[in-house]
Motif scaffolding. Structure first.
Motif, mmCIF file in Angstrom:
data_model
loop_
_atom_site.group_PDB
_atom_site.id
_atom_site.type_symbol
_atom_site.label_atom_id
_atom_site.label_comp_id
_atom_site.label_asym_id
_atom_site.label_seq_id
_atom_site.Cartn_x
_atom_site.Cartn_y
_atom_site.Cartn_z
ATOM 1 N N GLY A 381 43.471 52.367 6.122
ATOM 2 C CA GLY A 381 42.349 51.479 5.639
ATOM 3 C C GLY A 381 42.673 49.871 5.531
ATOM 4 O O GLY A 381 42.034 49.206 5.065
ATOM 5 N N ASN A 382 43.937 49.735 6.003
ATOM 6 C CA ASN A 382 44.528 48.353 5.815
ATOM 7 C C ASN A 382 44.286 47.565 7.019
ATOM 8 O O ASN A 382 44.413 46.297 6.861
ATOM 9 C CB ASN A 382 45.875 48.421 5.374
ATOM 10 C CG ASN A 382 46.196 49.109 4.057
ATOM 11 O OD1 ASN A 382 45.380 48.759 3.214
ATOM 12 N ND2 ASN A 382 47.227 49.950 4.071
ATOM 13 N N TRP A 383 44.158 48.031 7.913
ATOM 14 C CA TRP A 383 44.001 47.258 9.283
ATOM 15 C C TRP A 383 43.060 48.004 10.148
ATOM 16 O O TRP A 383 43.260 49.371 10.220
ATOM 17 C CB TRP A 383 45.299 46.732 9.875
ATOM 18 C CG TRP A 383 46.318 47.822 10.052
ATOM 19 C CD1 TRP A 383 47.184 48.230 9.434
ATOM 20 C CD2 TRP A 383 46.356 48.278 11.582
ATOM 21 N NE1 TRP A 383 47.697 49.198 10.135
ATOM 22 C CE2 TRP A 383 47.531 49.253 11.160
ATOM 23 C CE3 TRP A 383 45.800 48.329 12.763
ATOM 24 C CZ2 TRP A 383 48.059 50.062 12.414
ATOM 25 C CZ3 TRP A 383 46.394 49.365 13.737
ATOM 26 C CH2 TRP A 383 47.576 50.193 13.353
ATOM 27 N N ILE A 384 42.839 47.324 11.540
ATOM 28 C CA ILE A 384 41.703 48.230 12.530
ATOM 29 C C ILE A 384 41.931 47.501 13.675
ATOM 30 O O ILE A 384 42.176 46.123 13.715
ATOM 31 C CB ILE A 384 40.582 48.516 11.844
ATOM 32 C CG1 ILE A 384 39.981 49.690 13.017
ATOM 33 C CG2 ILE A 384 39.572 47.379 12.082
ATOM 34 C CD1 ILE A 384 38.569 50.408 12.302
ATOM 35 N N PHE A 385 41.826 48.162 14.876
ATOM 36 C CA PHE A 385 41.735 47.406 16.181
ATOM 37 C C PHE A 385 40.147 47.194 16.411
ATOM 38 O O PHE A 385 39.493 48.002 16.415
ATOM 39 C CB PHE A 385 42.340 48.279 17.242
ATOM 40 C CG PHE A 385 43.772 48.344 17.270
ATOM 41 C CD1 PHE A 385 44.368 47.153 17.854
ATOM 42 C CD2 PHE A 385 44.530 49.148 17.221
ATOM 43 C CE1 PHE A 385 45.899 47.078 18.084
ATOM 44 C CE2 PHE A 385 45.902 49.238 17.201
ATOM 45 C CZ PHE A 385 46.483 48.147 17.627
ATOM 46 N N VAL A 386 40.034 45.782 16.604
ATOM 47 C CA VAL A 386 38.654 45.252 16.880
ATOM 48 C C VAL A 386 38.573 44.982 18.316
ATOM 49 O O VAL A 386 39.411 44.142 18.901
ATOM 50 C CB VAL A 386 38.287 43.958 15.867
ATOM 51 C CG1 VAL A 386 36.815 43.440 16.013
ATOM 52 C CG2 VAL A 386 38.708 44.311 14.496
ATOM 53 N N ALA A 387 37.487 45.702 19.178
ATOM 54 C CA ALA A 387 37.283 45.536 20.231
ATOM 55 C C ALA A 387 36.620 43.860 20.724
ATOM 56 O O ALA A 387 35.867 43.588 19.804
ATOM 57 C CB ALA A 387 36.486 46.544 21.044
#
Length: 439
Positions: A381-387
């Protein structure tokens, strides 16, 4: 006529004269491309080729991946329901294990496995000749010791009676001596009693008084000693009686009985089988009363509390339960909790059956939500790929996420409603900063 002849000859002469073609051909001047322009064109072409190669080459920190290999979800606003799904196992609320208190040979089996038994009901009979002889010998020994102690108590009682009789006799002698002294004291002045006789009477009176005092002191001392000795004897007698009772109980333990009422299970002993002391022979489960045992991800260890409510549905009906016990030991990434039904429980529950339930951790609240996915296990829950809006690429972005359930995760920082993120597993590209998505 002559003129015309001249003209004809002249034309014929021209026709007979060879043609050089100089009058028909025209010299065209050749024009070339300037050298500077050719160099500039070649340089631009080389730059375009290099740019194309650079664009097509995989860049450091990025990876090209097919768009259909990832799942893209949309961030939205909604109501976060703070619950976690549970896969709970049905277990009897109370289980009493049956052990052979004393070892022996199975003589009779009175009930079958799976039967419902009442408290105190005999279920099997054992025999142990060595134990029986030992108990009889112990009983004889205890009886002899009790008889000896009772004889000592009798002797003490007789001694007390003797002391009381002696004191009574001494009291009687003292009163007689005092009366004799009083009579002679009235007669000695008249000369009816000699001084010698009166002196003897005084000595006897004093002796009897001292004798009584000595006997009373001795009797008081004997009473204290006898009371202490009797208390010790009675305590020893109670200990012997308890020992004898225990020996008889051990002998009676050869007759196995159900300690509580319930369903008998795991009871598979056979006639002629030898059982050792303390051997497990079965168990009795509480009838019609069950609890649920569920494993929960260690992520929720600090949020699960005793008395939190849980809900499960079965047969079109809703049943409520609550957390009654938490086992904080973590095994294989999970800890265990016990849940007990509040009110009635489903009538058709079977031991070992699995049920689906929902454990409520908090009240519903509005929040920014992202669908729950396998990505959380790799990012924490610290980062994510954003399209990007076009969907041609995705960029890693730091975020901060909060509570989660089986369906959605609460977003605290880093995302906006309407943005699209990759929620499928990040296996193979978790170390990249950018993804190029191809159709």
């Amino acid at each position: 006529m002559n003129d015309m002849s001249v003209i004809r000859i002249t034309q014929e002469q021209k026709l007979d004269r060879p043609q050089s073609g100089s009058g028909m051909d025209r010299v065209v001047a050749r024009r070339g491309i300037p050298l500077n322009l050719r160099i500039a064109v070649a340089g631009v072409a080389a730059i375009l080729v290099l740019a194309a190669i650079w664009w097509l080459m995989p860049r450091t920190g990025s990876q090209t991946i097919a768009a259909d290999r990832v799942k893209i979800s949309t961030v939205s606003r909604g109501t976060f329901e703070d619950f976690i799904p549970l896969r709970a196992r049905v277990t009897p609320l109370v289980t009493v294990y049956l052990d052979a208190i004393e070892g022996g040979r199975v003589e009779k089996v009175l009930v079958e496995d799976g039967a419902t038994v009442a408290a105190g009901q005999p279920i099997a009979m054992l025999s142990n000749a060595e134990l029986q002889l030992s108990v009889l010998a112990r009983q004889t020994e205890v009886t002899q010791q009790l008889n000896t102690m009772r004889s000592q108590e009798l002797a003490l009682a007789q001694s007390r009676v003797t002391n009381e009789r002696t004191l009574l006799e001494a009291e009687t002698d003292r009163r007689k001596a005092e009366r004799q002294h009083d009579r002679e004291a009235a007669l000695i002045g008249r000369g009816f009693v000699s001084k010698r006789q009166f002196a003897d009477t005084q000595d006897d009176r004093d002796y009897q008084r001292r004798r009584v005092a000595v006997l009373r002191n001795g009797q008081a001392t004997d009473e204290r000693l006898q009371a202490s000795q009797l208390a010790q004897l009675r305590s020893a007698a109670q200990s012997l009686e308890s020992s004898l009772t225990l020996a008889r109980a051990n002998l009676d333990a050869l007759n196995l009985r159900a300690p509580v009422a319930g369903g008998l299970s795991g009871f598979s002993i056979q006639v002629g089988q030898s059982l050792s002391r303390g051997e497990r022979i079965g168990q009795i489960d509480s009838p019609g009363r069950n609890k649920l045992v569920a494993g929960i991800d260690e992520f929720y260890l600090g949020r699960v509390q005793v008395n939190q409510a849980a809900v499960l549905e079965r047969g079109g009906k809703t049943f409520r339960a609550r957390v009654t016990k938490i086992y904080p030991q973590v095994q294989n990434g999970q800890f265990t909790v016990d849940l007990q039904f509040i009110g009635p429980e489903p009538a058709d529950l079977q031991r070992g059956q699995t049920l689906q339930a929902r454990l409520t951790l908090g009240d519903p609240a509005p929040a920014l939500l992202v669908p729950n996915g396998a990505f959380y296990g790799e990012t924490g829950g610290n980062w994510i790929f954003v399209a990007t809006p076009e969907g041609t690429s995705a960029v890693k972005r730091p975020v901060r996420m909060g509570r989660r359930n089986s369906e959605v995760i609460e977003v605290l920082e880093g995302l906006e409603a309407g943005e699209r993120v990759i929620t499928s597993p990040y296996t193979g590209f978790a170390d990249k900063d950018r993804l190029d998505l191809t159709r």
